[in-house]
Design a protein around this motif. Sequence first.
Motif, PDB file in Angstrom:
ATOM      1  N   TYR A  12       0.816  -1.227   0.000  1.00  0.00           N
ATOM      2  CA  TYR A  12       0.000   0.000   0.000  1.00  0.00           C
ATOM      3  C   TYR A  12       0.847   1.273   0.000  1.00  0.00           C
ATOM      4  CZ  TYR A  12      -4.711  -1.952   0.608  1.00  0.00           C
ATOM      5  OH  TYR A  12      -5.915  -2.582   0.437  1.00  0.00           O
ATOM      6  N   TRP A  13       2.075   1.177   0.519  1.00  0.00           N
ATOM      7  CA  TRP A  13       2.915   2.380   0.596  1.00  0.00           C
ATOM      8  C   TRP A  13       3.080   3.026  -0.780  1.00  0.00           C
ATOM      9  CZ3 TRP A  13       7.700   2.999  -1.836  1.00  0.00           C
ATOM     10  CH2 TRP A  13       8.242   1.849  -2.417  1.00  0.00           C
ATOM     11  N   ILE A  14       3.018   2.209  -1.834  1.00  0.00           N
ATOM     12  CA  ILE A  14       3.189   2.750  -3.190  1.00  0.00           C
ATOM     13  C   ILE A  14       2.008   3.663  -3.537  1.00  0.00           C
ATOM     14  CG2 ILE A  14       3.355   2.138  -5.639  1.00  0.00           C
ATOM     15  CD1 ILE A  14       4.736  -0.484  -4.701  1.00  0.00           C
ATOM     16  N   GLN A  15       0.800   3.189  -3.209  1.00  0.00           N
ATOM     17  CA  GLN A  15      -0.387   4.005  -3.484  1.00  0.00           C
ATOM     18  C   GLN A  15      -0.419   5.250  -2.606  1.00  0.00           C
ATOM     19  OE1 GLN A  15      -3.987   1.333  -3.601  1.00  0.00           O
ATOM     20  NE2 GLN A  15      -2.366  -0.167  -3.387  1.00  0.00           N
ATOM     21  N   GLU A  16      -0.074   5.066  -1.331  1.00  0.00           N
ATOM     22  CA  GLU A  16      -0.130   6.196  -0.401  1.00  0.00           C
ATOM     23  C   GLU A  16       0.871   7.279  -0.790  1.00  0.00           C
ATOM     24  OE1 GLU A  16      -1.698   3.467   3.289  1.00  0.00           O
ATOM     25  OE2 GLU A  16       0.415   3.880   3.103  1.00  0.00           O
ATOM     26  N   CYS A  17       2.081   6.860  -1.118  1.00  0.00           N
ATOM     27  CA  CYS A  17       3.106   7.846  -1.498  1.00  0.00           C
ATOM     28  C   CYS A  17       2.790   8.451  -2.873  1.00  0.00           C
ATOM     29  CB  CYS A  17       4.494   7.214  -1.490  1.00  0.00           C
ATOM     30  SG  CYS A  17       5.030   6.733   0.153  1.00  0.00           S
ATOM     31  N   SER A  18       2.137   7.666  -3.756  1.00  0.00           N
ATOM     32  CA  SER A  18       1.751   8.208  -5.065  1.00  0.00           C
ATOM     33  C   SER A  18       0.685   9.288  -4.893  1.00  0.00           C
ATOM     34  CB  SER A  18       1.219   7.103  -5.982  1.00  0.00           C
ATOM     35  OG  SER A  18       2.234   6.157  -6.240  1.00  0.00           O
ATOM     36  N   ALA A  19      -0.274   9.041  -3.999  1.00  0.00           N
ATOM     37  CA  ALA A  19      -1.329  10.043  -3.740  1.00  0.00           C
ATOM     38  C   ALA A  19      -0.696  11.298  -3.143  1.00  0.00           C
ATOM     39  CB  ALA A  19      -2.374   9.469  -2.787  1.00  0.00           C
ATOM     40  N   ALA A  20       0.272  11.126  -2.238  1.00  0.00           N
ATOM     41  CA  ALA A  20       0.949  12.278  -1.637  1.00  0.00           C
ATOM     42  C   ALA A  20       1.712  13.056  -2.714  1.00  0.00           C
ATOM     43  CB  ALA A  20       1.896  11.817  -0.538  1.00  0.00           C
ATOM     44  N   THR A  21       2.337  12.321  -3.637  1.00  0.00           N
ATOM     45  CA  THR A  21       3.091  12.961  -4.723  1.00  0.00           C
ATOM     46  C   THR A  21       2.159  13.808  -5.580  1.00  0.00           C
ATOM     47  OG1 THR A  21       4.604  11.078  -4.751  1.00  0.00           O
ATOM     48  CG2 THR A  21       4.652  12.527  -6.673  1.00  0.00           C
ATOM     49  N   GLU A  22       1.010  13.223  -5.936  1.00  0.00           N
ATOM     50  CA  GLU A  22       0.043  13.956  -6.756  1.00  0.00           C
ATOM     51  C   GLU A  22      -0.419  15.223  -6.034  1.00  0.00           C
ATOM     52  OE1 GLU A  22      -0.620  13.060  -9.825  1.00  0.00           O
ATOM     53  OE2 GLU A  22      -2.042  14.676 -10.225  1.00  0.00           O
ATOM     54  N   ASN A  23      -0.618  15.118  -4.712  1.00  0.00           N
ATOM     55  CA  ASN A  23      -1.028  16.299  -3.936  1.00  0.00           C
ATOM     56  C   ASN A  23       0.043  17.384  -3.956  1.00  0.00           C
ATOM     57  OD1 ASN A  23      -3.526  15.305  -3.268  1.00  0.00           O
ATOM     58  ND2 ASN A  23      -2.859  14.406  -1.332  1.00  0.00           N
ATOM     59  N   ILE A  24       1.312  16.970  -3.932  1.00  0.00           N
ATOM     60  CA  ILE A  24       2.406  17.953  -4.006  1.00  0.00           C
ATOM     61  C   ILE A  24       2.366  18.667  -5.364  1.00  0.00           C
ATOM     62  CG2 ILE A  24       4.923  18.229  -4.086  1.00  0.00           C
ATOM     63  CD1 ILE A  24       5.043  15.809  -2.065  1.00  0.00           C
ATOM     64  N   LEU A  25       2.125  17.888  -6.441  1.00  0.00           N
ATOM     65  CA  LEU A  25       2.060  18.483  -7.787  1.00  0.00           C
ATOM     66  C   LEU A  25       0.899  19.466  -7.879  1.00  0.00           C
ATOM     67  CD1 LEU A  25       2.666  15.358 -10.114  1.00  0.00           C
ATOM     68  CD2 LEU A  25       4.352  16.876  -9.125  1.00  0.00           C
ATOM     69  N   LEU A  26      -0.251  19.095  -7.288  1.00  0.00           N
ATOM     70  CA  LEU A  26      -1.426  19.978  -7.314  1.00  0.00           C
ATOM     71  C   LEU A  26      -1.165  21.243  -6.500  1.00  0.00           C
ATOM     72  CD1 LEU A  26      -4.249  17.297  -6.906  1.00  0.00           C
ATOM     73  CD2 LEU A  26      -3.749  18.641  -8.959  1.00  0.00           C
ATOM     74  N   ALA A  27      -0.513  21.081  -5.343  1.00  0.00           N
ATOM     75  CA  ALA A  27      -0.210  22.239  -4.495  1.00  0.00           C
ATOM     76  C   ALA A  27       0.741  23.187  -5.231  1.00  0.00           C
ATOM     77  CB  ALA A  27       0.401  21.785  -3.171  1.00  0.00           C
ATOM     78  N   ALA A  28       1.733  22.616  -5.920  1.00  0.00           N
ATOM     79  CA  ALA A  28       2.680  23.446  -6.675  1.00  0.00           C
ATOM     80  C   ALA A  28       1.932  24.237  -7.751  1.00  0.00           C
ATOM     81  CB  ALA A  28       3.763  22.568  -7.306  1.00  0.00           C
ATOM     82  N   ALA A  29       1.036  23.541  -8.478  1.00  0.00           N
ATOM     83  CA  ALA A  29       0.256  24.217  -9.522  1.00  0.00           C
ATOM     84  C   ALA A  29      -0.583  25.335  -8.901  1.00  0.00           C
ATOM     85  CB  ALA A  29      -0.637  23.211 -10.254  1.00  0.00           C
ATOM     86  N   GLY A  30      -1.150  25.070  -7.720  1.00  0.00           N
ATOM     87  CA  GLY A  30      -1.959  26.071  -7.027  1.00  0.00           C
ATOM     88  C   GLY A  30      -1.145  27.300  -6.634  1.00  0.00           C
ATOM     89  N   LEU A  31       0.151  27.126  -6.454  1.00  0.00           N
ATOM     90  CA  LEU A  31       1.033  28.254  -6.109  1.00  0.00           C
ATOM     91  C   LEU A  31       1.629  28.904  -7.362  1.00  0.00           C
ATOM     92  CD1 LEU A  31       2.948  26.579  -3.125  1.00  0.00           C
ATOM     93  CD2 LEU A  31       1.330  28.475  -2.955  1.00  0.00           C
ATOM     94  N   GLY A  32       1.183  28.426  -8.537  1.00  0.00           N
ATOM     95  CA  GLY A  32       1.686  28.993  -9.786  1.00  0.00           C
ATOM     96  C   GLY A  32       3.060  28.468 -10.187  1.00  0.00           C
TER      97      GLY A  32
END
Length: 107
Positions: A12-32
């Motif tokens: 499961y760590w693969i899915q959990e860390c992948s979801a966290a990674t996607e959230n980082i990408l979304l947060a970065a996009a949100g900050l421009g």
Amino acid sequence: MDFAFSEPSIDYWIQECSAATENILLAAAGLGLGSIWIGLYPLPSKIKPVRKILNIPEHVIPLGAVYVGYAGEIKEPRTQYNEKVVYWQQYDPARKHRARHKNMKKL
Ligand SMILES: Cc1cc2nc3c(=O)[nH]c(=O)nc-3n(C[C@H](O)[C@H](O)[C@H](O)COP(=O)(O)O)c2cc1C
């Protein structure tokens, strides 16, 4: 890591860390900011140099890295959505989209 690697949800760590990674990408996009996901695990040739540079101990597995910066270009939104490989409610074996592969694990 003891918690992450306990059965029965050992992978499961693969899915959990992948979801966290996607959230980082979304947060970065949100900050421009621009960002890119760099896949490391499961390739030792990619994991080893990153371990060395970032001083990551053997018991910690880096799933991936994220580059964040100021984007040099802004691309038009696009989609890679392919309706042929999406099933609704139930899988349809009659629809042969070549999902089966000789190297696939049987679960
Ligand atoms: C699991 C995963 C690993 C990726 N690894 C890399 C990589 O090592 N190098 C890279 O340039 N892009 C990597 N990417 C980024 C993709 O190649 C692609 O640019 C990204 O998913 C954006 O897709 P889009 O252009 O449809 O928005 C990775 C993406 C994912 C989901």
